[in-house]
Design an enzyme around this catalytic site. Structure first.
Site, PDB file in Angstrom:
ATOM      1  CG  PHE A  41      -2.224   7.290  -9.296  1.00 10.11           C
ATOM      2  CD1 PHE A  41      -1.269   7.634 -10.250  1.00 10.11           C
ATOM      3  CD2 PHE A  41      -3.221   8.215  -9.014  1.00 10.11           C
ATOM      4  CE1 PHE A  41      -1.316   8.854 -10.903  1.00 10.11           C
ATOM      5  CE2 PHE A  41      -3.280   9.431  -9.663  1.00 10.11           C
ATOM      6  CZ  PHE A  41      -2.324   9.752 -10.617  1.00 10.11           C
ATOM      7  CB  SER A  65       1.015   7.593  -2.358  1.00  7.46           C
ATOM      8  OG  SER A  65       1.736   7.478  -3.575  1.00  7.46           O
ATOM      9  CG  LEU A  88      -2.960   3.039  -0.866  1.00  8.64           C
ATOM     10  CD1 LEU A  88      -1.529   2.952  -0.355  1.00  8.64           C
ATOM     11  CD2 LEU A  88      -3.686   4.230  -0.241  1.00  8.64           C
ATOM     12  CE1 TYR A 125      -1.530 -12.259  -5.695  1.00  6.65           C
ATOM     13  CE2 TYR A 125      -1.289 -12.101  -3.319  1.00  6.65           C
ATOM     14  CZ  TYR A 125      -2.025 -11.879  -4.457  1.00  6.65           C
ATOM     15  OH  TYR A 125      -3.248 -11.273  -4.361  1.00  6.65           O
TER      16      TYR A 125
HETATM   17  N1  NAP Z   1      -7.633 -10.494  -4.784  1.00  9.30           N
HETATM   18  C1  NAP Z   1      -6.962 -10.018  -5.781  1.00  9.30           C
HETATM   19  O1  NAP Z   1      -7.199 -10.351  -6.950  1.00  9.30           O
HETATM   20  C2  NAP Z   1      -5.860  -9.025  -5.515  1.00  9.30           C
HETATM   21  C3  NAP Z   1      -5.320  -8.260  -6.554  1.00  9.30           C
HETATM   22  C4  NAP Z   1      -4.314  -7.331  -6.242  1.00  9.30           C
HETATM   23  C5  NAP Z   1      -3.876  -7.195  -4.947  1.00  9.30           C
HETATM   24  N2  NAP Z   1      -4.404  -7.970  -3.962  1.00  9.30           N
HETATM   25  C6  NAP Z   1      -3.956  -7.853  -2.553  1.00  9.30           C
HETATM   26  O2  NAP Z   1      -4.077  -6.499  -2.139  1.00  9.30           O
HETATM   27  C7  NAP Z   1      -2.848  -6.006  -1.655  1.00  9.30           C
HETATM   28  C8  NAP Z   1      -2.690  -4.525  -1.946  1.00  9.30           C
HETATM   29  O3  NAP Z   1      -2.920  -4.233  -3.305  1.00  9.30           O
HETATM   30  P1  NAP Z   1      -1.815  -3.612  -4.264  1.00  9.30           P
HETATM   31  O4  NAP Z   1      -0.467  -3.850  -3.741  1.00  9.30           O
HETATM   32  O5  NAP Z   1      -2.157  -4.079  -5.640  1.00  9.30           O
HETATM   33  O6  NAP Z   1      -2.171  -2.065  -4.284  1.00  9.30           O
HETATM   34  P2  NAP Z   1      -2.069  -0.863  -3.233  1.00  9.30           P
HETATM   35  O7  NAP Z   1      -2.010  -1.376  -1.869  1.00  9.30           O
HETATM   36  O8  NAP Z   1      -3.153   0.059  -3.637  1.00  9.30           O
HETATM   37  O9  NAP Z   1      -0.690  -0.186  -3.638  1.00  9.30           O
HETATM   38  C9  NAP Z   1       0.545  -0.747  -3.388  1.00  9.30           C
HETATM   39  C10 NAP Z   1       1.599   0.218  -3.879  1.00  9.30           C
HETATM   40  O10 NAP Z   1       1.460   1.425  -3.147  1.00  9.30           O
HETATM   41  C11 NAP Z   1       2.692   1.835  -2.611  1.00  9.30           C
HETATM   42  N3  NAP Z   1       2.421   2.353  -1.265  1.00  9.30           N
HETATM   43  C12 NAP Z   1       1.885   1.700  -0.216  1.00  9.30           C
HETATM   44  N4  NAP Z   1       1.773   2.505   0.854  1.00  9.30           N
HETATM   45  C13 NAP Z   1       2.255   3.699   0.461  1.00  9.30           C
HETATM   46  C14 NAP Z   1       2.424   4.936   1.121  1.00  9.30           C
HETATM   47  N5  NAP Z   1       2.065   5.101   2.394  1.00  9.30           N
HETATM   48  N6  NAP Z   1       2.961   5.967   0.409  1.00  9.30           N
HETATM   49  C15 NAP Z   1       3.314   5.805  -0.872  1.00  9.30           C
HETATM   50  N7  NAP Z   1       3.189   4.653  -1.544  1.00  9.30           N
HETATM   51  C16 NAP Z   1       2.655   3.608  -0.885  1.00  9.30           C
HETATM   52  C17 NAP Z   1       3.567   0.599  -2.581  1.00  9.30           C
HETATM   53  O11 NAP Z   1       4.899   0.956  -2.872  1.00  9.30           O
HETATM   54  P3  NAP Z   1       6.129   0.623  -1.877  1.00  9.30           P
HETATM   55  O12 NAP Z   1       6.189  -0.873  -1.778  1.00  9.30           O
HETATM   56  O13 NAP Z   1       7.285   1.214  -2.608  1.00  9.30           O
HETATM   57  O14 NAP Z   1       5.785   1.290  -0.599  1.00  9.30           O
HETATM   58  C18 NAP Z   1       3.001  -0.268  -3.705  1.00  9.30           C
HETATM   59  O15 NAP Z   1       3.689  -0.028  -4.893  1.00  9.30           O
HETATM   60  C19 NAP Z   1      -1.796  -6.887  -2.335  1.00  9.30           C
HETATM   61  O16 NAP Z   1      -0.596  -6.938  -1.617  1.00  9.30           O
HETATM   62  C20 NAP Z   1      -2.491  -8.238  -2.365  1.00  9.30           C
HETATM   63  O17 NAP Z   1      -2.307  -8.900  -1.126  1.00  9.30           O
HETATM   64  C21 NAP Z   1      -5.398  -8.871  -4.235  1.00  9.30           C
END
Ligand code: NAP
Length: 333
Positions: A216, A218, A212, A56
């Site tokens: 999306f 949210s 999430l 990352y």
């Molecule tokens: N193992 C893998 O291959 C892999 C792949 C992808 C991700 N990950 C891990 O999983 C974690 C989470 O996944 P992700 O970031 O892809 O997806 P996610 O958690 O589903 O979504 C993150 C997005 O949601 C928004 N968000 C979060 N909380 C919110 C709320 N309460 N209301 C409205 N919007 C909200 C954030 O925007 P704002 O920042 O503007 O709040 C961000 O843009 C990553 O940080 C990473 O550590 C692992």
């Protein structure tokens, strides 16, 4: 915050914090000092489980996120569980915003990765070390053997697999017990529910990434939402396209109405749904904002009964939904 056990003994907060988006994949990186503050606020709120990865990075630092997490957690090292990942690099020749991934889990590469991660995280051990993607050129048993050695040496204490399959879980666990898998899981991506029986049989936790559906669920995005081209993966994610937003309205309405009945928010319903389904599921939503950090932590207090979860599952199976992002292309070299 409520605590959960991953595997046999890894105690983590019921909601973890995904730190990826602070550096990578969601537009230009956020301000480092601000994110350091946010991470320490997360610890104050009760998050003790923080997720990062070797890969990352930003355009100026390929490992930015681990350095950020290491710096922010310095005062709290003994209070928190840090997870990071090894075993992939980006295909820099790929012109897509989400560069293709090249798996590489050769033992010598893992050895180099672990030293780099320990240094950047400013710690002498990693609490949970995941293989980021399976490498078809290296038997999973060989990777598990390296993990067993790293555990013996005290460099890691637990390990896991990301985007794991049942076959790999079984083979890996037979060599060195697996603590958790980290797979994509949300109301829009339920394909890994198929793994629940093997996880229960072998007592392995399920850390849900992108819980999430990349934000999306949210309901905060609409057909006019735009994302920075070149740095924001959401610019190419199918669920954010205008026609998909339209197609997903019923799903968002469902979340809104459930949120009203539970005195919660749609995000909290999305996260509570998975936490109430299985005691070993731990979502790790990512955010750059304090109010959302608090909102996401609050989802651990929202309770759905098994009956409510089952009814919701039935509706989710039938409701119209768009395609959802399923991950970057993997190139095997
Ligand atoms: N193992 C893998 O291959 C892999 C792949 C992808 C991700 N990950 C891990 O999983 C974690 C989470 O996944 P992700 O970031 O892809 O997806 P996610 O958690 O589903 O979504 C993150 C997005 O949601 C928004 N968000 C979060 N909380 C919110 C709320 N309460 N209301 C409205 N919007 C909200 C954030 O925007 P704002 O920042 O503007 O709040 C961000 O843009 C990553 O940080 C990473 O550590 C692992």
């Amino acid at each position: 915050m409520e605590q959960r056990i991953l595997g046999k003994d890894l105690k983590v907060s019921a909601v973890g914090l995904g730190c990826m988006g602070m550096s990578h994949a969601y537009g230009s990186p956020a301000d480092k000092d601000e994110m350091c503050r946010l991470i320490s606020q997360a610890v104050d709120i009760g998050y003790n489980f923080l997720d990062t990865a070797e890969i990352y990075g930003t355009s100026t630092d390929p490992h930015d996120n681990e350095s950020l997490v290491g710096k922010a957690l310095k005062p709290y090292r003994n209070k928190v569980i840090i997870s990071t990942k090894f075993g992939i690099r980006f295909d820099e020749n790929d012109k897509n915003v989400n560069h293709a991934l090249i798996p590489d889990s050769r033992p010598e590469v893992i050895r180099k990765s672990v030293e780099g991660s320990l240094k950047r995280l400013g710690t002498d051990h990693i609490d949970l070390y995941y293989q980021h993607r399976f490498d078809p050129n290296v038997p999973i048993e060989e990777v598990a053997g390296v993990m067993a050695d790293l555990i013996k040496e005290g460099k890691i204490t637990h390990w896991g697999l990301s985007e794991a399959t049942e076959e790999n879980i079984r083979k890996a666990n037979a060599v060195c017990p697996v603590t958790a898998i980290q797979n994509r899981y949300s109301m829009m991506a339920r394909q890994y529910e198929i793994l629940f029986p093997v996880l229960e049989e072998l007592r392995i936790g399920f850390v849900a990434f992108s819980p999430l559906a990349n934000g999306f669920l949210s309901g905060k995005y609409n057909e006019n939402s735009s994302f920075e081209k070149g740095t924001d993966y959401r610019s190419v994610m199918p669920q954010f396209k205008a026609e998909a937003v339209k197609k997903n309205q019923k799903l968002l309405e469902l979340l809104n109405s459930l949120a009203n009945t539970k005195n919660a928010t749609p995000v909290q319903i999305s996260l509570a749904w998975m936490m109430c389904k299985k005691p070993y599921i731990v979502p790790i939503p990512g955010t750059r904002k304090l109010d959302r950090l608090i909102e996401n932590a609050g989802s651990a207090e929202i309770k759905l009964t098994q009956k409510e979860v089952t009814e919701l599952d039935k509706i989710l199976a039938e409701i119209e939904m768009s395609e959802v992002f399923g991950g970057s292309k993997i190139i095997n070299k």
